[in-house]
Design a protein around this motif. Structure first.
Motif, PDB file in Angstrom:
ATOM      1  N   VAL A 177       0.859  -1.181   0.000  1.00  0.00           N
ATOM      2  CA  VAL A 177       0.000   0.000   0.000  1.00  0.00           C
ATOM      3  C   VAL A 177       0.896   1.230   0.000  1.00  0.00           C
ATOM      4  CG1 VAL A 177      -1.701   1.315   1.334  1.00  0.00           C
ATOM      5  CG2 VAL A 177      -1.886  -1.173   1.218  1.00  0.00           C
ATOM      6  N   SER A 178       0.558   2.208  -0.795  1.00  0.00           N
ATOM      7  CA  SER A 178       1.327   3.446  -0.811  1.00  0.00           C
ATOM      8  C   SER A 178       0.861   4.351   0.334  1.00  0.00           C
ATOM      9  CB  SER A 178       1.164   4.172  -2.149  1.00  0.00           C
ATOM     10  OG  SER A 178       2.109   5.211  -2.271  1.00  0.00           O
ATOM     11  N   PRO A 221      12.826   8.400  -4.716  1.00  0.00           N
ATOM     12  CA  PRO A 221      12.051   9.637  -4.857  1.00  0.00           C
ATOM     13  C   PRO A 221      10.746   9.565  -4.078  1.00  0.00           C
ATOM     14  CG  PRO A 221      12.032   8.375  -6.916  1.00  0.00           C
ATOM     15  CD  PRO A 221      12.936   7.647  -5.977  1.00  0.00           C
ATOM     16  N   ARG A 222      10.449  10.626  -3.341  1.00  0.00           N
ATOM     17  CA  ARG A 222       9.204  10.712  -2.573  1.00  0.00           C
ATOM     18  C   ARG A 222       8.484  11.977  -3.017  1.00  0.00           C
ATOM     19  NH1 ARG A 222       8.456   5.703  -0.083  1.00  0.00           N
ATOM     20  NH2 ARG A 222      10.449   5.030   0.822  1.00  0.00           N
ATOM     21  N   LEU A 223       7.582  11.806  -3.958  1.00  0.00           N
ATOM     22  CA  LEU A 223       6.897  12.936  -4.577  1.00  0.00           C
ATOM     23  C   LEU A 223       5.468  13.031  -4.044  1.00  0.00           C
ATOM     24  CD1 LEU A 223       8.369  12.334  -8.149  1.00  0.00           C
ATOM     25  CD2 LEU A 223       9.022  14.142  -6.557  1.00  0.00           C
ATOM     26  N   TYR A 224       4.522  13.262  -4.956  1.00  0.00           N
ATOM     27  CA  TYR A 224       3.127  13.433  -4.565  1.00  0.00           C
ATOM     28  C   TYR A 224       2.624  12.200  -3.826  1.00  0.00           C
ATOM     29  CZ  TYR A 224      -1.820  14.730  -5.270  1.00  0.00           C
ATOM     30  OH  TYR A 224      -3.135  15.071  -5.097  1.00  0.00           O
ATOM     31  N   HIS A 225       1.864  12.446  -2.764  1.00  0.00           N
ATOM     32  CA  HIS A 225       1.285  11.393  -1.935  1.00  0.00           C
ATOM     33  C   HIS A 225       2.347  10.592  -1.178  1.00  0.00           C
ATOM     34  CE1 HIS A 225      -2.707  11.392  -4.412  1.00  0.00           C
ATOM     35  NE2 HIS A 225      -2.702  12.323  -3.462  1.00  0.00           N
ATOM     36  N   SER A 226       3.403  11.254  -0.736  1.00  0.00           N
ATOM     37  CA  SER A 226       4.330  10.659   0.221  1.00  0.00           C
ATOM     38  C   SER A 226       4.058  11.266   1.589  1.00  0.00           C
ATOM     39  CB  SER A 226       5.783  10.896  -0.199  1.00  0.00           C
ATOM     40  OG  SER A 226       6.065  12.282  -0.300  1.00  0.00           O
ATOM     41  N   SER A 227       4.613  10.667   2.636  1.00  0.00           N
ATOM     42  CA  SER A 227       4.350  11.159   3.986  1.00  0.00           C
ATOM     43  C   SER A 227       5.493  10.762   4.908  1.00  0.00           C
ATOM     44  CB  SER A 227       3.013  10.618   4.522  1.00  0.00           C
ATOM     45  OG  SER A 227       3.014   9.205   4.543  1.00  0.00           O
ATOM     46  N   ALA A 228       5.495  11.349   6.118  1.00  0.00           N
ATOM     47  CA  ALA A 228       6.545  11.070   7.098  1.00  0.00           C
ATOM     48  C   ALA A 228       5.983  11.310   8.494  1.00  0.00           C
ATOM     49  CB  ALA A 228       7.763  11.964   6.858  1.00  0.00           C
ATOM     50  N   VAL A 229       6.397  10.481   9.466  1.00  0.00           N
ATOM     51  CA  VAL A 229       6.001  10.668  10.866  1.00  0.00           C
ATOM     52  C   VAL A 229       7.193  10.360  11.770  1.00  0.00           C
ATOM     53  CG1 VAL A 229       3.532  10.187  10.548  1.00  0.00           C
ATOM     54  CG2 VAL A 229       5.103   8.300  11.053  1.00  0.00           C
ATOM     55  N   LEU A 230       7.221  11.003  12.930  1.00  0.00           N
ATOM     56  CA  LEU A 230       8.235  10.736  13.938  1.00  0.00           C
ATOM     57  C   LEU A 230       7.879   9.471  14.715  1.00  0.00           C
ATOM     58  CD1 LEU A 230      10.750  11.812  15.571  1.00  0.00           C
ATOM     59  CD2 LEU A 230       9.067  12.854  17.126  1.00  0.00           C
ATOM     60  N   ASN A 247       3.049   8.413  -4.966  1.00  0.00           N
ATOM     61  CA  ASN A 247       2.336   7.885  -6.129  1.00  0.00           C
ATOM     62  C   ASN A 247       1.807   9.050  -6.944  1.00  0.00           C
ATOM     63  OD1 ASN A 247       1.106   6.264  -7.999  1.00  0.00           O
ATOM     64  ND2 ASN A 247      -0.745   5.959  -6.791  1.00  0.00           N
ATOM     65  N   PRO A 248       2.628   9.561  -7.869  1.00  0.00           N
ATOM     66  CA  PRO A 248       2.192  10.695  -8.680  1.00  0.00           C
ATOM     67  C   PRO A 248       1.331  10.297  -9.875  1.00  0.00           C
ATOM     68  CG  PRO A 248       4.467  10.162  -9.185  1.00  0.00           C
ATOM     69  CD  PRO A 248       4.030   9.203  -8.111  1.00  0.00           C
ATOM     70  N   HIS A 249       0.663   9.146  -9.782  1.00  0.00           N
ATOM     71  CA  HIS A 249      -0.146   8.641 -10.893  1.00  0.00           C
ATOM     72  C   HIS A 249      -1.567   8.369 -10.410  1.00  0.00           C
ATOM     73  CE1 HIS A 249       3.831   8.147 -12.508  1.00  0.00           C
ATOM     74  NE2 HIS A 249       4.127   7.303 -11.534  1.00  0.00           N
ATOM     75  N   ILE A 250      -2.501   8.404 -11.330  1.00  0.00           N
ATOM     76  CA  ILE A 250      -3.900   8.211 -10.960  1.00  0.00           C
ATOM     77  C   ILE A 250      -4.157   6.768 -10.526  1.00  0.00           C
ATOM     78  CG2 ILE A 250      -4.700   7.714 -13.311  1.00  0.00           C
ATOM     79  CD1 ILE A 250      -7.199   9.441 -12.583  1.00  0.00           C
ATOM     80  N   TYR A 251      -3.346   5.820 -11.031  1.00  0.00           N
ATOM     81  CA  TYR A 251      -3.426   4.427 -10.596  1.00  0.00           C
ATOM     82  C   TYR A 251      -2.051   4.000 -10.099  1.00  0.00           C
ATOM     83  CZ  TYR A 251      -7.670   4.651 -13.436  1.00  0.00           C
ATOM     84  OH  TYR A 251      -8.873   5.022 -13.957  1.00  0.00           O
ATOM     85  N   TYR A 252      -1.957   2.826  -9.493  1.00  0.00           N
ATOM     86  CA  TYR A 252      -0.645   2.271  -9.182  1.00  0.00           C
ATOM     87  C   TYR A 252       0.046   1.954 -10.513  1.00  0.00           C
ATOM     88  CZ  TYR A 252      -1.311   1.639  -4.122  1.00  0.00           C
ATOM     89  OH  TYR A 252      -1.484   1.838  -2.769  1.00  0.00           O
ATOM     90  N   ASN A 253       1.236   2.465 -10.683  1.00  0.00           N
ATOM     91  CA  ASN A 253       1.939   2.324 -11.958  1.00  0.00           C
ATOM     92  C   ASN A 253       3.411   2.046 -11.661  1.00  0.00           C
ATOM     93  OD1 ASN A 253       2.896   2.520 -14.572  1.00  0.00           O
ATOM     94  ND2 ASN A 253       1.576   4.252 -15.103  1.00  0.00           N
TER      95      ASN A 253
END
Length: 640
Positions: A118-119, A467-476, A488-494
């Protein structure tokens, strides 16, 4: 500084400024591996000094190319035509403080999971040391199957009405394992808060999930092996559609939910029987919307006076949510460029001192006006390289502008547990948020030290290769690492035939304070035990922490032992779309620190909890003992 060499760089700077992109020459006497103090001048300011380590020496007279000069300030990126980046030089023109970055800086990256299936569009750490991760449901199959042959059957789903894959996962930090979770309706671009009892309250999404509320409790450690600990969902629990909205926990434990696409209002959850059952208009969101929107996922911070600081696009207000009244309007952030989705910058409330009388907000990155629309024809404008910092409690507040070592959009800002640093991680150096809307990943995090002098606050860290572009995240995490996932900078998983495939991996970034060279300074909390159950505390109550620091020995030298001890209290963030909602760091009042008798290296610190829920809304926090700037492992506390 010992071993520092002074190098006049005036000739090179003048050449680059005069020629505006012309060729400059590398001074032949620079030697690889040495540190140099670069002295440079700016016509409107006095000379400034930078500390730079030259990583590699090019051949004599190797050409340097000036890649960019920005109007209003001079940002010169000097790079070898046939070599990697050597250094970045930012001049203090037009009132912008200079910033420097140590290339190949501190910190370490570790790949934890090549794929969790899962992204990680959204992430939240709970007090059981497990991270709840979820994406959206409307793109088709994920790479993680639901257990026991289960399938989600949803006639309102846009893509797969029968879907046997998971779109959420629970990641166990201690065991480095994960398991699938089941969400029913679409959680795309949603928001969240952790309730005072530790339950994750997730709100909104898209399509059939617009107005839904989903809850995920902190599963018992060692229990729930039958998979019964999973998401619960309530249909139409919200007054309005919440897609790209922001949540902030309030002193009474409710969630304040504001904005979203075509939503210029706010509401509360849980609902009271009467007055807050519907949405409340907030004209400020109408005023900050532009043709590209640029005011979604507004930055919201709970001020020390109990009001809400709300930043959208390039402006901010202070809202008395109890009276639905704007009590203060702040100046526009200098430059006027947008900082919110899709021109996504990030923001934090800087760490609060004990019994604070002032509060500061930092906003970093974003994209120039017009950037989002320009990506439609594959034109990617450079992202913003500036941060704005403002004391929101001042009688006459104003923005102070600082320059980052490099531009960044879609970065995540994470408050680190030593109370002295902010990590800026993920994102890109051009473009905006959106499908295929950025072209150049920002691989290297930056650490910002708010208490340092201007010009000495930023330090570039070691780079990842993912690369961590659109729809990436980070937590402590409680051990001080930063968990990083998604993209995931794409409309589907690609996963093929694209420049930046969908990313399903998890990494951990370990800031420099976790380096083994700091072990001689690292506190180890012995009571309460970091492995024990959360400690219940009350507002204004005293708490005693027992800890150990390696005692100085002849072998270790004078670098070991105890220094200035502080204690921090950290609220974990709900992170998505470049904003850590509800994130908060408080420095506790350390009444005394005493050494234990007849036990070398053993100490006891007595601290006072925050006085009110305005300073620390009820719920679970991580408490860290900090020796100098080196934090211990955190201890969970529950304040109410």
């Amino acid at each position: 500084m010992e071993g520092m060499r002074r190098l006049s760089f005036g000739v090179l700077v003048e050449c680059c400024e005069r020629d505006r992109g012309g060729m400059c020459y590398w001074p032949a006497h620079i030697k690889a591996g040495h540190r140099y103090q670069l002295i440079y001048t700016c016509t409107s300011f006095a000379a400034h000094e930078l500390n730079i380590r030259i990583q590699s020496k090019p051949p004599n007279n190797q050409d340097l190319q000036l890649s960019s000069i920005v109007t209003g300030r001079v940002t010169m990126k000097l790079s070898l035509l046939t070599h990697d980046l050597v250094f970045l030089l930012v001049l203090a023109c037009a009132g912008i403080a200079p910033a420097t970055a140590a290339i190949g800086g501190g910190g370490r990256w570790d790949l934890l999971q090549r794929s969790i299936g899962v992204s990680a569009m959204h992430m939240q750490l709970l007090h059981n040391d497990r991270v709840i991760i979820f994406d959206r449901t409307d793109f088709g199959h994920s790479n993680l199957s639901l257990p026991d042959g289960r399938c989600r059957r949803n006639p309102r789903e846009r893509v797969l009405r029968v879907d046997c894959t998971a779109h959420s996962a629970e990641y166990d930090v201690a065991s480095n394992t994960f398991r699938p979770l089941s969400v029913f309706t679409d959680t795309w671009c949603s928001s969240g808060t952790v309730a005072p009892d530790g339950t994750l309250i997730q709100t909104g999404g898209w399509n059939d999930g617009y107005r839904n509320v989903r809850t995920m409790r902190a599963c018992d450690n060692g229990g729930d092996d039958d998979g019964s600990c999973d998401w619960n969902e309530t249909q139409d629990a919200l007054a309005e559609n919440r897609w790209y909205a922001t949540n902030q926990i309030l002193p009474d434990g409710r969630a304040f939910i504001v904005g979203g696409r075509r939503q210029f209002n706010y509401e509360f959850f849980p609902k009271a029987e009467g007055s807050d059952s519907s949405a409340v208009a907030l004209p400020f969101l109408v005023q900050t919307r532009d043709p590209e929107e640029n005011n979604l996922y507004p930055f919201v911070h709970l001020n020390i006076d109990g009001n809400l600081f709300i930043f959208a696009k390039n402006r901010a207000v202070l809202l008395d949510y109890k009276k639905n009244k704007i009590v203060r309007t702040y100046p526009e952030l200098t430059g006027g460029d947008p900082r919110n989705y899709p021109s996504s910058g990030s923001s934090v409330l800087l760490p609060l001192k004990p019994s604070p009388t002032e509060a500061e907000v930092l906003v970093c990155g974003g994209a120039p006006v017009g950037s989002y629309n320009s990506t439609k024809d594959k034109t990617f404008f450079p992202a913003l390289a500036t941060c704005g910092r403002i004391k929101i409690t001042d009688a006459s507040p104003s923005w102070i502008i600082e320059a980052m070592p490099s531009p960044r959009v879609m970065g995540d800002m994470i408050l680190l547990p030593n109370g002295a640093e902010v990590a800026i991680i993920n994102g890109a150096t051009d473009g905006t948020a959106g499908w295929e809307s950025a072209n150049t990943p920002a691989y290297a995090p930056v650490v910002y030290r708010p208490d340092h002098s201007p010009g000495d606050r930023f330090e570039e860290q070691s780079a990842t290769d993912i690369p961590r572009l659109y729809h990436s995240s980070a937590v402590l995490l409680r051990d001080g690492r930063v968990l990083v996932g998604g993209s995931n900078p794409h409309i589907y998983y690609n996963f093929s035939n694209v420049q930046y495939p969908t990313e399903l991996s998890l990494e951990a970034f370990s800031p420099e304070y976790l380096d083994s060279s700091n072990d001689v300074l690292r506190p180890t909390t012995t009571s309460p035990s970091p492995a024990g159950a959360p400690v219940s505390v009350a507002y204004g109550e005293s708490m005693t922490l027992q800890f150990e620091v390696p005692a100085p020995t002849r072998r270790r030298g004078r670098g070991a032992g105890i220094g200035l001890v502080s204690v921090t209290m950290v609220a974990p963030s709900f992170t998505t779309h470049s904003f850590g909602m509800n994130q908060r760091v408080l420095l506790l009042d350390v009444v005394r620190t005493t050494a234990a008798l007849h036990r070398a290296g053993a100490y006891e610190a007595s601290v006072v909890m925050p006085a009110t829920a305005v300073l620390a809304p009820p719920g679970y926090y991580m408490v860290f003992v900090v020796n100098g700037h080196i934090p211990s492992e955190g201890v969970w506390v529950h304040i109410q």
